[in-house]
Design an enzyme around this catalytic site. Structure first.
Site, PDB file in Angstrom:
ATOM      1  N   TYR A  54       5.117 -11.947   8.197  1.00 55.15           N
ATOM      2  CA  TYR A  54       5.172 -10.634   8.922  1.00 55.15           C
ATOM      3  C   TYR A  54       6.585 -10.697   9.505  1.00 55.15           C
ATOM      4  CZ  TYR A  54       1.038  -8.132   8.380  1.00 55.15           C
ATOM      5  OH  TYR A  54       0.081  -7.100   7.619  1.00 55.15           O
ATOM      6  N   GLU A  56       7.691  -7.200  11.153  1.00 57.74           N
ATOM      7  CA  GLU A  56       8.056  -5.846  11.661  1.00 57.74           C
ATOM      8  C   GLU A  56       9.434  -5.909  12.297  1.00 57.74           C
ATOM      9  OE1 GLU A  56       4.713  -6.672  11.345  1.00 57.74           O
ATOM     10  OE2 GLU A  56       3.472  -4.761  11.536  1.00 57.74           O
ATOM     11  N   ASP A 200      18.224  11.769  -4.389  1.00 56.18           N
ATOM     12  CA  ASP A 200      17.223  10.888  -4.692  1.00 56.18           C
ATOM     13  C   ASP A 200      17.902  10.251  -6.076  1.00 56.18           C
ATOM     14  OD1 ASP A 200      15.344   9.491  -5.982  1.00 56.18           O
ATOM     15  OD2 ASP A 200      13.689  10.974  -5.235  1.00 56.18           O
ATOM     16  N   THR A 226      14.657   4.263  -5.877  1.00 57.84           N
ATOM     17  CA  THR A 226      13.875   3.154  -5.949  1.00 57.84           C
ATOM     18  C   THR A 226      14.907   2.009  -6.469  1.00 57.84           C
ATOM     19  OG1 THR A 226      13.736   3.999  -8.223  1.00 57.84           O
ATOM     20  CG2 THR A 226      11.846   4.414  -6.624  1.00 57.84           C
ATOM     21  N   LYS A 229      14.282   0.991 -11.249  1.00 55.12           N
ATOM     22  CA  LYS A 229      14.551   1.699 -12.540  1.00 55.12           C
ATOM     23  C   LYS A 229      15.981   1.270 -12.982  1.00 55.12           C
ATOM     24  CE  LYS A 229      11.883   5.858 -11.216  1.00 55.12           C
ATOM     25  NZ  LYS A 229      11.798   5.804  -9.819  1.00 55.12           N
ATOM     26  N   ARG A 235      10.077  -3.868  -7.895  1.00 51.93           N
ATOM     27  CA  ARG A 235       9.420  -2.705  -7.378  1.00 51.93           C
ATOM     28  C   ARG A 235       9.913  -2.190  -5.843  1.00 51.93           C
ATOM     29  NH1 ARG A 235       6.456   0.935 -10.167  1.00 51.93           N
ATOM     30  NH2 ARG A 235       7.375  -0.174 -11.781  1.00 51.93           N
TER      31      ARG A 235
HETATM   32  N1  DSN Z   1       7.486   8.109 -12.118  1.00 57.50           N
HETATM   33  C1  DSN Z   1       8.871   7.946 -12.072  1.00 57.50           C
HETATM   34  C2  DSN Z   1       9.511   8.445 -13.366  1.00 57.50           C
HETATM   35  O1  DSN Z   1       8.660   8.128 -14.311  1.00 57.50           O
HETATM   36  O2  DSN Z   1      10.278   9.002 -13.238  1.00 57.50           O
HETATM   37  C3  DSN Z   1       9.316   8.890 -10.824  1.00 57.50           C
HETATM   38  O3  DSN Z   1       8.799   8.417  -9.545  1.00 57.50           O
END
Ligand code: DSN
Length: 421
Positions: A54, A56, A200, A226, A229, A235
């Site tokens: 933990y 925080e 984003d 994110t 990707k 993740r």
């Molecule tokens: N779920 C993602 C995508 O496939 O583009 C976006 O958050």
């Protein structure tokens, strides 16, 4: 028992399911544009004992003792991310892209403020103001779309909508948009109406880190992404912002929308950023784009209409309207042939998102396996054969064998080194 036995010995059911998932990823063609296979180093950090901790707060200002090593790893993640994206301030704690976007909104907006984002059916994201998401419930959403002819961003139209709805925040960056985004033009629109700008970049972060897509960091007040990707990490997510917003942003992440950070994920983010700082990263991301361009033009050669006429990034949208097959059916049929991708609306789609008139096709996963332009032409042929012969089991099974043979030539994960399996 102190440490216990291997996963396979403790829980053969879960281990068996994970093994099946490894086989699925190994033996099928993954063309989901938002997915990338994490490296062994990223997977190992993701599975480390920092999951126990933990922490925080932020590095060197925590609400728990024993944080001296997780502090080191969070410092490393932040410093590497700053270097990678040339960002003034970075927060690596967001658990997901949705939470990252939520934290940005909460840092400078009040409930009821107006946000302007891209219409979901034209490639936007739920958290950019869709009524089904917190973003469309807590804030007043308005939308821009793409130009009907070019199917690309139209800054005349965006400025017109912005002047009408007077947003406090403009959101750019998309889930299904195949073209370069002109972030400078978005800054000009935001300045014209006195709005904050949030980019984003979840889909294109890896490309931006490699310099193969323009960066918004200079122009946007906030940049969210994110980490799993094209950035190919664990993740999770991260946020970059100008120094002037740093304190408000950090408070919006913790204690605003999250509690304890996932320190094992932050360790793995640090590893992914190190990978993205290597010279190989640039050629890998360049190959993702080359592969996408080749796949798009090969599919076009098979009579598939490519939305906007092509791609500048890692993905393409294929309009199946003239093929007499919906996106939903195409996803199912291709899935049965060992080709995984997702149905997707095309701009101004007449179908609902769950049916959709198109498919979204991305090249990060196949590029990670070292596939190149020659293999993209083979993949286009496999996709076209399945689309042309709906419900024909023989075609699907012959394509499936060819998919397996192709995957065997470009191996992905070795079960021998996956922890516990
Ligand atoms: N779920 C993602 C995508 O496939 O583009 C976006 O958050």
């Amino acid at each position: 028992m102190v440490f216990g036995s291997r996963l396979g010995e403790v829980d053969s059911e879960v281990a068996g399911i994970i093994r099946k998932e490894v086989e699925r990823q190994n033996n099928q063609l993954q063309l989901i544009a938002s997915e990338s296979p994490a490296s062994r180093a990223v997977l190992e950090a993701s599975a480390c004992v920092m999951t126990n901790k933990y922490a925080e707060g932020y590095a060197h200002k925590r609400y728990y003792g024993g944080c001296e090593f997780v502090d080191l790893v969070e410092d490393l993640a932040v410093e590497r991310a700053k270097k990678l994206f040339k960002a003034e301030h970075v927060n690596v704690q967001p658990h997901s892209g949705s939470q990252a976007n939520m934290a940005v909104y909460f840092s400078v907006l009040k409930p009821g403020d107006t946000i302007l984002g891209m219409d979901l059916s034209c490639g936007g994201h739920l958290t950019h103001g869709h009524p089904a998401s917190f973003s469309g419930k807590l804030f007043k959403p308005c939308y821009y779309s793409v130009n009907r002819e070019s199917e690309q961003l139209d800054f005349g139209e965006i400025l017109k909508v912005a002047r009408e709805c007077k947003p406090k925040m403009i959101v750019c960056g998309y889930s299904a948009y195949p073209r370069f985004i002109d972030f400078k033009a978005f800054r000009e629109v935001a300045d014209d109406v006195g709005a904050f700008l949030m980019a984003d970049i979840a889909h294109i972060a890896g490309l931006i880190a490699a310099g193969v897509h323009p960066s918004p960091v200079e122009y946007a007040d906030f940049v969210t992404t994110t980490t799993h990707k094209t950035l190919r990490g664990p993740r999770g997510a991260m946020i970059m912002c100008k120094e002037e917003h740093a304190s408000a942003l950090d408070k919006a992440v913790f204690p605003g929308v999250q509690g304890g950070p996932f320190m094992h994920a932050i360790a793995a983010k640090a590893v992914a950023f190190k990978e993205a700082l290597t010279p190989e990263w640039k050629s890998y991301q360049q190959q993702i784009v080359k592969n996408a361009k080749t796949l798009a033009s090969a599919l076009a050669g098979k009579g598939c209409r490519i939305v906007s006429g092509g791609t500048d990034n890692h993905l393409m949208l294929v309009d199946l309207s003239s093929k007499n097959v919906t996106g939903k059916d195409a996803e199912t049929e291709l899935g049965e042939a060992g080709i995984t991708l997702n149905k997707n609306t095309i701009p101004f789609d007449k179908q609902k998102p769950f049916i959709a008139s198109g498919i979204r096709v991305g090249t990060p996963c196949v590029t990670f396996r070292n596939m190149k332009e020659g293999e993209m032409k083979v993949i286009a042929d496999l996709i076209a054969r399945v689309l042309a012969s709906k419900d024909d089991g023989r075609i699907k099974s012959s394509v499936k064998s060819e998919v397996k043979a192709l995957c065997d030539r470009f191996p992905l994960y070795d079960l021998k080194w996956l922890p516990g399996l």
